[in-house]
Design a protein around this motif. Structure first.
Motif, PDB file in Angstrom:
ATOM      1  N   LEU A   6       7.476  16.368  -0.804  1.00 57.90           N
ATOM      2  CA  LEU A   6       6.098  16.134  -1.250  1.00 57.90           C
ATOM      3  C   LEU A   6       5.568  17.443  -1.808  1.00 57.90           C
ATOM      4  O   LEU A   6       5.491  18.445  -1.099  1.00 57.90           O
ATOM      5  CB  LEU A   6       5.233  15.649  -0.090  1.00 57.90           C
ATOM      6  CG  LEU A   6       3.722  15.529  -0.339  1.00 57.90           C
ATOM      7  CD1 LEU A   6       3.429  14.577  -1.485  1.00 57.90           C
ATOM      8  CD2 LEU A   6       3.019  15.068   0.938  1.00 57.90           C
TER       9      LEU A   6
ATOM     10  N   ILE B  68       7.406  12.718  -4.256  1.00 56.89           N
ATOM     11  CA  ILE B  68       5.996  12.371  -4.381  1.00 56.89           C
ATOM     12  C   ILE B  68       5.221  13.656  -4.671  1.00 56.89           C
ATOM     13  O   ILE B  68       5.578  14.725  -4.185  1.00 56.89           O
ATOM     14  CB  ILE B  68       5.453  11.727  -3.081  1.00 56.89           C
ATOM     15  CG1 ILE B  68       6.267  10.486  -2.712  1.00 56.89           C
ATOM     16  CG2 ILE B  68       3.978  11.370  -3.212  1.00 56.89           C
ATOM     17  CD1 ILE B  68       5.951   9.948  -1.318  1.00 56.89           C
TER      18      ILE B  68
ATOM     19  N   LEU C 163      -2.085  10.490  -6.390  1.00 58.14           N
ATOM     20  CA  LEU C 163      -0.747  10.310  -5.844  1.00 58.14           C
ATOM     21  C   LEU C 163       0.179   9.972  -7.000  1.00 58.14           C
ATOM     22  O   LEU C 163      -0.104   9.061  -7.784  1.00 58.14           O
ATOM     23  CB  LEU C 163      -0.721   9.177  -4.824  1.00 58.14           C
ATOM     24  CG  LEU C 163      -1.448   9.397  -3.502  1.00 58.14           C
ATOM     25  CD1 LEU C 163      -1.379   8.130  -2.653  1.00 58.14           C
ATOM     26  CD2 LEU C 163      -0.841  10.566  -2.757  1.00 58.14           C
TER      27      LEU C 163
ATOM     28  N   ARG D 196       4.384   9.579  -8.436  1.00 65.52           N
ATOM     29  CA  ARG D 196       5.823   9.543  -8.224  1.00 65.52           C
ATOM     30  C   ARG D 196       6.490   9.102  -9.521  1.00 65.52           C
ATOM     31  O   ARG D 196       5.871   8.403 -10.340  1.00 65.52           O
ATOM     32  CB  ARG D 196       6.215   8.618  -7.071  1.00 65.52           C
ATOM     33  CG  ARG D 196       5.911   7.145  -7.289  1.00 65.52           C
ATOM     34  CD  ARG D 196       6.382   6.334  -6.076  1.00 65.52           C
ATOM     35  NE  ARG D 196       6.024   4.922  -6.181  1.00 65.52           N
ATOM     36  CZ  ARG D 196       6.304   4.005  -5.258  1.00 65.52           C
ATOM     37  NH1 ARG D 196       6.951   4.364  -4.152  1.00 65.52           N
ATOM     38  NH2 ARG D 196       5.943   2.758  -5.426  1.00 65.52           N
TER      39      ARG D 196
ATOM     40  N   ASP E 188       9.517   5.728   0.146  1.00 62.31           N
ATOM     41  CA  ASP E 188       8.600   4.601   0.001  1.00 62.31           C
ATOM     42  C   ASP E 188       7.679   4.477   1.211  1.00 62.31           C
ATOM     43  O   ASP E 188       6.495   4.146   1.068  1.00 62.31           O
ATOM     44  CB  ASP E 188       9.394   3.311  -0.192  1.00 62.31           C
ATOM     45  CG  ASP E 188       8.504   2.151  -0.643  1.00 62.31           C
ATOM     46  OD1 ASP E 188       7.797   2.310  -1.658  1.00 62.31           O
ATOM     47  OD2 ASP E 188       8.505   1.107   0.038  1.00 62.31           O
TER      48      ASP E 188
ATOM     49  N   TRP F 214       5.038   7.114   0.761  1.00 59.09           N
ATOM     50  CA  TRP F 214       4.133   6.685  -0.318  1.00 59.09           C
ATOM     51  C   TRP F 214       3.129   5.653   0.191  1.00 59.09           C
ATOM     52  O   TRP F 214       1.923   5.773  -0.051  1.00 59.09           O
ATOM     53  CB  TRP F 214       4.963   6.119  -1.460  1.00 59.09           C
ATOM     54  CG  TRP F 214       4.189   5.541  -2.613  1.00 59.09           C
ATOM     55  CD1 TRP F 214       3.885   4.228  -2.824  1.00 59.09           C
ATOM     56  CD2 TRP F 214       3.612   6.255  -3.715  1.00 59.09           C
ATOM     57  NE1 TRP F 214       3.176   4.079  -3.985  1.00 59.09           N
ATOM     58  CE2 TRP F 214       2.987   5.301  -4.559  1.00 59.09           C
ATOM     59  CE3 TRP F 214       3.574   7.596  -4.077  1.00 59.09           C
ATOM     60  CZ2 TRP F 214       2.331   5.662  -5.726  1.00 59.09           C
ATOM     61  CZ3 TRP F 214       2.919   7.953  -5.253  1.00 59.09           C
ATOM     62  CH2 TRP F 214       2.308   6.992  -6.057  1.00 59.09           C
ATOM     63  N   ARG F 215       3.608   4.653   0.908  1.00 56.52           N
ATOM     64  CA  ARG F 215       2.718   3.610   1.423  1.00 56.52           C
ATOM     65  C   ARG F 215       1.750   4.175   2.462  1.00 56.52           C
ATOM     66  O   ARG F 215       0.585   3.769   2.524  1.00 56.52           O
ATOM     67  CB  ARG F 215       3.536   2.464   2.016  1.00 56.52           C
ATOM     68  CG  ARG F 215       4.335   1.691   0.970  1.00 56.52           C
ATOM     69  CD  ARG F 215       5.172   0.571   1.580  1.00 56.52           C
ATOM     70  NE  ARG F 215       5.952  -0.118   0.574  1.00 56.52           N
ATOM     71  CZ  ARG F 215       5.479  -1.098  -0.186  1.00 56.52           C
ATOM     72  NH1 ARG F 215       4.225  -1.509  -0.025  1.00 56.52           N
ATOM     73  NH2 ARG F 215       6.242  -1.669  -1.095  1.00 56.52           N
TER      74      ARG F 215
END
Length: 291
Positions: free
Chosen positions: A97, A142, A264, A266, A277, A280-281
């Motif tokens: 990240l 990300i 955000l 990606r 994922d 991200w969520r």
């Protein structure tokens, strides 16, 4: 086919061109500054062109170096993506990240304990970036970027509207009852943002007041907020970043609405690993909680 220069020479050039520092490139690649300098000289000899202009305390790229750098970036990016596609990143399951230091410190850090509780098996790797050129497709699953959200080749979701507000230590705030009271104080500037103190003062009805103030410019908001917390001056900060701070207060409104905001981000053309994922969520859920 003409043999390519050794990969270590290309790595040295890419790191030095990105950081504009042989010392920083050496730290990144785990070698000495002298080793980087030697590899660059060997590369320049092989190519028959100078790639850097060496100043007493700094570096700049020559026109040839500037023209070549995008090809090197693209080549490393393609190798990284090809490796991930074929081997699935088996050697490292961490989720990278990348974001600015101030987002890491004031927005992300207070939330990370919740991430670890929600996804204890996820290994997170945080990478800092300050300037827009520090961001890009290389090496990050990300990102949290600042801007207008109009980047090509990525999926970008806004963290929400942004407002710039003055922020200072509580004892300084006691002397600030209205925007005009900023006269004589030090205004702390973070470089690289589209809106700054002149725009905020104009919106607050005291346009031009910055001429009656001292100023101190920093290249990141972490430093301006740290100085403000120590009573050095008044910083202009994104309201979102102050929610978890107890050492800074907003002496008065109004806030200045920003056309730019945090996003955000990606890559849109890369297969997403399960761990990435999940992060991200989770970030999307935190975005909703922050609104």
């Amino acid at each position: 086919m003409t043999p390519l220069p050794p990969l270590t020479w290309l790595q040295a050039f890419e790191a030095a061109a990105r950081t504009l520092s042989f010392t920083a490139a050496g730290r990144e690649l785990g070698v000495t500054q002298a080793a980087i300098s030697q590899r660059i000289r060997l590369l320049e000899d092989r190519l028959g062109h100078k790639l850097f202009v060496r100043h007493p305390r700094s570096l700049t790229l020559t026109p040839a170096g500037q023209a070549w750098l995008p090809s090197i970036h693209d080549a490393f990016s393609r190798m990284a993506e090809g490796t991930a596609e074929v081997f699935g990143g088996a050697a490292d399951h961490s989720v990278t990240l990348r974001t600015t230091p101030v987002i890491q410190q004031d927005w992300l850090a207070p939330r990370l304990p919740r991430l670890r509780r929600a996804h204890p098996a996820v290994s997170l790797r945080l990478v800092s970036a300050i300037w827009p050129d520090d961001f890009g497709p290389e090496g990050a699953d990300i990102e949290i970027r600042y801007g207008h959200g109009d980047w090509a080749g990525v999926e970008a979701l806004s963290l929400g509207e942004e407002w710039l507000v003055p922020a200072c230590a509580p004892d300084v705030a006691e002397r600030l009852l209205a925007p005009a009271d900023l006269a004589g104080h030090t205004l702390l500037h973070a470089l690289g943002f589209g809106a700054g103190w002149p725009a905020w003062l104009e919106a607050a009805g005291v346009g031009g007041l910055e001429r009656r103030c001292d100023s101190l410019a920093c290249d990141n908001q972490v430093m301006t907020l740290a100085l403000a917390a120590r009573g050095v001056g008044v910083a202009l900060a994104h309201r979102r970043l102050l929610a978890e701070r107890r050492d800074l207060v907003v002496p008065f409104d109004p806030g200045l609405h920003c056309p730019e905001r945090f996003w955000l981000v990606r890559p849109s053309r890369r297969e997403v690993a399960d761990d990435a994922d999940q992060v991200w969520r989770w970030l999307l859920a935190e975005r909703e909680l922050s609104d």
